[in-house]
Design an enzyme around this catalytic site. Sequence first.
Site, short mmCIF file in Angstrom:
data_model
loop_
_atom_site.label_atom_id
_atom_site.label_comp_id
_atom_site.label_asym_id
_atom_site.label_seq_id
_atom_site.Cartn_x
_atom_site.Cartn_y
_atom_site.Cartn_z
N ASP A 195 -73.13 -17.66 -33.74
CA ASP A 195 -74.24 -17.92 -32.83
C ASP A 195 -75.52 -17.23 -33.26
O ASP A 195 -76.61 -17.64 -32.89
CB ASP A 195 -73.88 -17.46 -31.42
CG ASP A 195 -72.83 -18.36 -30.81
OD1 ASP A 195 -72.87 -19.56 -31.11
OD2 ASP A 195 -71.97 -17.86 -30.07
N HIS A 254 -66.95 -10.35 -31.92
CA HIS A 254 -66.08 -11.49 -31.62
C HIS A 254 -64.72 -10.97 -31.19
O HIS A 254 -64.26 -9.97 -31.73
CB HIS A 254 -65.93 -12.40 -32.85
CG HIS A 254 -65.42 -13.75 -32.49
ND1 HIS A 254 -64.08 -14.02 -32.39
CD2 HIS A 254 -66.08 -14.89 -32.17
CE1 HIS A 254 -63.94 -15.28 -32.03
NE2 HIS A 254 -65.13 -15.83 -31.89
N1 ACO Z 1 -73.27 -5.19 -28.80
C1 ACO Z 1 -72.96 -3.90 -28.54
N2 ACO Z 1 -71.70 -3.45 -28.32
C2 ACO Z 1 -70.73 -4.36 -28.36
C3 ACO Z 1 -70.97 -5.74 -28.62
C4 ACO Z 1 -72.30 -6.14 -28.86
N3 ACO Z 1 -72.59 -7.41 -29.13
N4 ACO Z 1 -69.80 -6.42 -28.59
C5 ACO Z 1 -68.84 -5.52 -28.31
N5 ACO Z 1 -69.39 -4.27 -28.18
C6 ACO Z 1 -68.66 -3.04 -27.94
C7 ACO Z 1 -68.12 -2.99 -26.53
O1 ACO Z 1 -69.02 -2.32 -25.65
C8 ACO Z 1 -66.83 -2.21 -26.71
O2 ACO Z 1 -67.13 -0.83 -26.81
P1 ACO Z 1 -66.03 0.28 -26.35
O3 ACO Z 1 -64.85 0.11 -27.27
O4 ACO Z 1 -66.76 1.56 -26.55
O5 ACO Z 1 -65.68 -0.04 -24.93
C9 ACO Z 1 -66.33 -2.66 -28.08
O6 ACO Z 1 -67.51 -3.07 -28.80
C10 ACO Z 1 -65.33 -3.79 -28.00
O7 ACO Z 1 -65.94 -4.86 -27.32
P2 ACO Z 1 -65.24 -5.78 -26.25
O8 ACO Z 1 -66.28 -6.30 -25.31
O9 ACO Z 1 -64.05 -5.09 -25.67
O10 ACO Z 1 -64.74 -6.94 -27.20
P3 ACO Z 1 -64.26 -8.33 -26.72
O11 ACO Z 1 -63.36 -8.81 -27.78
O12 ACO Z 1 -63.76 -8.31 -25.33
O13 ACO Z 1 -65.62 -9.19 -26.69
C11 ACO Z 1 -67.45 -10.55 -27.25
C12 ACO Z 1 -66.06 -10.03 -27.66
C13 ACO Z 1 -67.41 -11.11 -25.83
C14 ACO Z 1 -67.84 -11.69 -28.18
C15 ACO Z 1 -68.46 -9.38 -27.34
O14 ACO Z 1 -68.50 -8.88 -28.66
C16 ACO Z 1 -69.86 -9.81 -26.92
O15 ACO Z 1 -70.16 -9.84 -25.73
N6 ACO Z 1 -70.76 -10.14 -27.89
C17 ACO Z 1 -72.09 -10.62 -27.58
C18 ACO Z 1 -72.03 -12.05 -27.09
C19 ACO Z 1 -71.73 -13.03 -28.21
O16 ACO Z 1 -72.36 -13.01 -29.27
N7 ACO Z 1 -70.80 -13.95 -27.95
C20 ACO Z 1 -70.47 -15.03 -28.88
C21 ACO Z 1 -69.04 -15.01 -29.25
S1 ACO Z 1 -68.77 -16.20 -30.52
C22 ACO Z 1 -68.68 -17.70 -29.73
O17 ACO Z 1 -68.47 -17.85 -28.56
C23 ACO Z 1 -68.89 -18.86 -30.62
#
Ligand code: ACO
Length: 431
Positions: A366, A308
């Site tokens: 989710d 998140h």
């Molecule tokens: N699986 C694997 N790796 C992940 C995941 C994941 N679900 N989420 C983040 N990471 C990693 C990224 O690759 C990144 O790695 P790095 O530091 O080596 O580059 C690091 O963790 C940070 O992630 P970001 O994408 O920069 O975090 P951000 O805050 O931008 O994204 C998000 C948050 C979009 C929710 C992301 O975690 C994601 O895509 N999760 C999966 C989709 C999801 O479940 N979304 C629901 C959100 S809750 C809602 O809307 C109610």
Amino acid sequence: MTASTRIAKLMLDDKSFDLPVMSPTLGPDVLDIRKLYAQADVFTFDPGFTSTAACESAITYIDGDKGELLYRGYPIEQLAAKSSHLEVCYLLLYGELPTAGQLADFTKTVTRHTMVHEQMHNFFRGFRRDAHPMATMVGVVGAMSAFYHDSLDINDPWQREVASFRMIAKLPTIAAMAYKYSVGQPFVYPKNSLSYAGNFLNMCFSVPAEEYVVSPILEKAMDRIMMLHADHEQNASTSTVRLAGSSGANPFACIAAGIACLWGPAHGGANQAALEQLREIGTVDRIPEFIAKAKDKNSGIKLMGFGHRVYKNFDPRATVMKESADEVLDLLGIHNNPTLQVAKELERIALQDDYFISKKLYPNVDFYSGIILDAMGFPTSMFTPIFAIARTVGWISQWKEMIAEQNQKIGRPRQLYVGPTQRDYTGVAKR
Ligand code: ACO
């Protein structure tokens, strides 16, 4: 917001610029950069708004490190345990919990707006049967502005109020109609003797040929799903609603924009994507292979339902949702289905894995909501529409808060231009 005496200083070349510090009632202080461009001729750069407060708001507060979510100051755990979705709607819209009389009036008003204009039925029939319900909802909610002309004037507080009631009341009807249309069953009219959640379940699952009795446990679980998703401060879809509204667009168009944004798999579309991913994994023995892919940046695969932007410890909504999932699965006698087994094992492994621990990636709301909705009998395509029903009140509360602001301005970000500098046009023969 309280004015602070603190001033931040920005040194740029040999000049110093003062940036006033604004103090919120909760959360980190905020640097006021509104005059920065005029004074220093520089912009700030923050794609994704990771360090930017885009507005003042008194509705929802999140502390991502503590895993805290407050609606108008009330912790989500208390609301989920003791309140109801319509009471939460009132709280978000008006700032205070209603008295018994206020709640009864509000419930009556919302209930009286649940039917949609009969002509909208024809509008639905223009869509293909295999349309995703979110596609239908973006269209139909946007089209409400073509039906409800008496609640389009954003400068009239009463019209704003009526538009709010209409959307809170009609979104469940519209989502249920989108579902019924997609499965080829007749539309079911709202039944005003039922609760908000019960009415939605009835519109989705009853058919004219049979009596359908809403299960109180499923009704409570649905109501809780709605409360947990009702608002989440300046998330992507809410910011979309605010940005659309900042131009003076009508409320139905703004909420349609919010629905479009919510659909994406990084946002509200994650509940559908998470369950589909669990099904794709299929069996517990395939989990390690999948986790390896999720850790590999080149695979383009993320573990859906994990991570998140704001919660970096745990998602308090996920804790409540997990309890609800257990209750619903118990009621339905689902203990051993393969998707649930995969979900439990995936959660266990990911919570112990260094990659997920170090990046602070925990199951989000989710991850569990998909499991409950699947058990209730909803197809995955309905997961995000249900999120949209729940979030409608948050979008509207935030939109109303913005419209009521004294010096409300159109949202207009600037950019760091990296394209070509000026060059002369050459005719096609010379290229
Ligand atoms: N699986 C694997 N790796 C992940 C995941 C994941 N679900 N989420 C983040 N990471 C990693 C990224 O690759 C990144 O790695 P790095 O530091 O080596 O580059 C690091 O963790 C940070 O992630 P970001 O994408 O920069 O975090 P951000 O805050 O931008 O994204 C998000 C948050 C979009 C929710 C992301 O975690 C994601 O895509 N999760 C999966 C989709 C999801 O479940 N979304 C629901 C959100 S809750 C809602 O809307 C109610």
